[in-house]
Design an enzyme around this catalytic site. Structure first.
Site, PDB file in Angstrom:
ATOM      1  CB  CYS A  95      -0.888  -0.004   1.240  1.00 33.49           C
ATOM      2  SG  CYS A  95      -1.848   1.514   1.444  1.00 33.49           S
ATOM      3  CG  HIS A  97       0.795  -5.426  12.283  1.00 32.20           C
ATOM      4  ND1 HIS A  97       1.090  -5.002  10.998  1.00 32.20           N
ATOM      5  CD2 HIS A  97      -0.538  -5.704  12.277  1.00 32.20           C
ATOM      6  CE1 HIS A  97      -0.018  -5.006  10.272  1.00 32.20           C
ATOM      7  NE2 HIS A  97      -1.010  -5.433  11.019  1.00 32.20           N
ATOM      8  CD  GLU A 153       1.801  -0.441   8.686  1.00 29.51           C
ATOM      9  OE1 GLU A 153       2.036   0.724   9.074  1.00 29.51           O
ATOM     10  OE2 GLU A 153       0.647  -0.873   8.469  1.00 29.51           O
ATOM     11  CB  THR A 174      -0.854   2.650   8.113  1.00 29.65           C
ATOM     12  OG1 THR A 174      -1.019   1.235   7.969  1.00 29.65           O
ATOM     13  CG2 THR A 174       0.455   3.085   7.466  1.00 29.65           C
ATOM     14  CB  SER A 206      -8.383  -7.563  10.868  1.00 30.08           C
ATOM     15  OG  SER A 206      -8.509  -6.198  10.532  1.00 30.08           O
TER      16      SER A 206
END
Length: 279
Positions: A95, A123, A125, A159, A217
């Protein structure tokens, strides 16, 4: 029982684009997905059924297929170089808002700042961001804020971190490092902010809130926590099968929201089931 839908819910553009790329690949058996394309069980089952291989984000073994699909969560430049050195062709669906967080962290480091990343340290990311930093700290909870020896700090966010948590932890960092020059780059993505605002606006109008999304999630879990924090009975479900009509006994109005990795079809099925319960 009335069902009210949050103004913003479901797929963000980053997840939608990543899934579109994966669905466009014909010879799936030649591609290893670097981790979970999205944190959504239905999507993962779909990709497995098509023949994609899947490798844990933290696995160090070289993928066996000639191509590797980089997910929307991104990877570090170090990991990218490792895969390229092994002769792999990368299909990159990172992304652009995740890329922005990587770039911000690197710029802060080049500016001579000790980088603090606000987010979940396990996580994918966050791991991708910190793997390219020579020295950094990850703050997952308020209690983890320290007085760091550096007098120049740089702060970025995962994010999908809710803005109110980012601001609270930033305030704690400034308080614990009162003499330091602290530069904050807000890397919380706009889709996350919009979905959080939508849940916050709807919560006071409902007796209960249903949030749809994968168990893994992060942003879905944060949406559910936000609704619950406002004193609303909240249920985090992965799909319509998780809805128990007895849970809604006594409810007149139910709110419906969904994380950024939740399929439109899953949201529709949950909405239909809620309306059946209403009937």
């Amino acid at each position: 029982m009335q069902v009210l839908i949050a103004e913003e819910l479901g797929f963000c553009f980053g997840v939608r684009d990543a899934l579109a790329v994966a669905r466009s690949i014909d010879d799936a058996h030649t591609v290893t997905v670097h981790g979970e394309l999205v944190h959504n069980e239905a999507v993962l089952h779909e990709l497995d059924a098509r023949g994609f291989l899947r490798q844990r984000e933290d696995a160090r073994a070289v993928p066996p297929t000639p191509r590797v699909l980089v997910t929307a969560h991104g990877i570090s430049e170090r990991e990218r170089a490792r895969l390229l050195a092994a002769g792999k062709v990368l299909i990159d669906t990172t992304c652009p808002l995740v890329t922005r967080a990587h770039v911000a962290a690197q710029e802060l480091a080049r500016d001579g700042r000790f980088v603090v990343v606000l987010g979940k340290r396990d996580h994918v990311e966050v791991r991708g961001i910190v793997e390219d930093l020579a020295a950094c700290a990850v703050v997952e909870r308020d209690s983890e804020v320290e007085t760091w020896p550096s007098q120049r700090l740089g702060v970025v966010c995962q994010t999908t971190l809710p803005s109110h948590l980012a601001q609270a932890r930033l305030a704690a960092i400034r308080a614990r490092n009162a003499t330091a020059d602290v530069r904050f780059v807000d890397t919380v993505c706009d889709p996350t902010k919009r979905r959080m605002r939508a849940v916050a606006a709807l919560a006071p109008r409902v007796d209960a809130f249903v949030v749809v999304g994968g168990r893994n999630s992060n942003n879905t879990r944060q949406l559910a926590e936000l609704a619950a924090a406002q004193g609303v009975r909240t249920l985090h479900v992965q799909g319509a099968a998780d809805l128990d009509p007895s849970w809604f006994r006594g409810c007149r109005v139910v709110g419906l929201g969904a994380g950024t990795s939740t399929l439109d079809a899953t949201i529709a099925a949950v909405r239909d089931k809620l309306e059946q319960i209403t009937a």
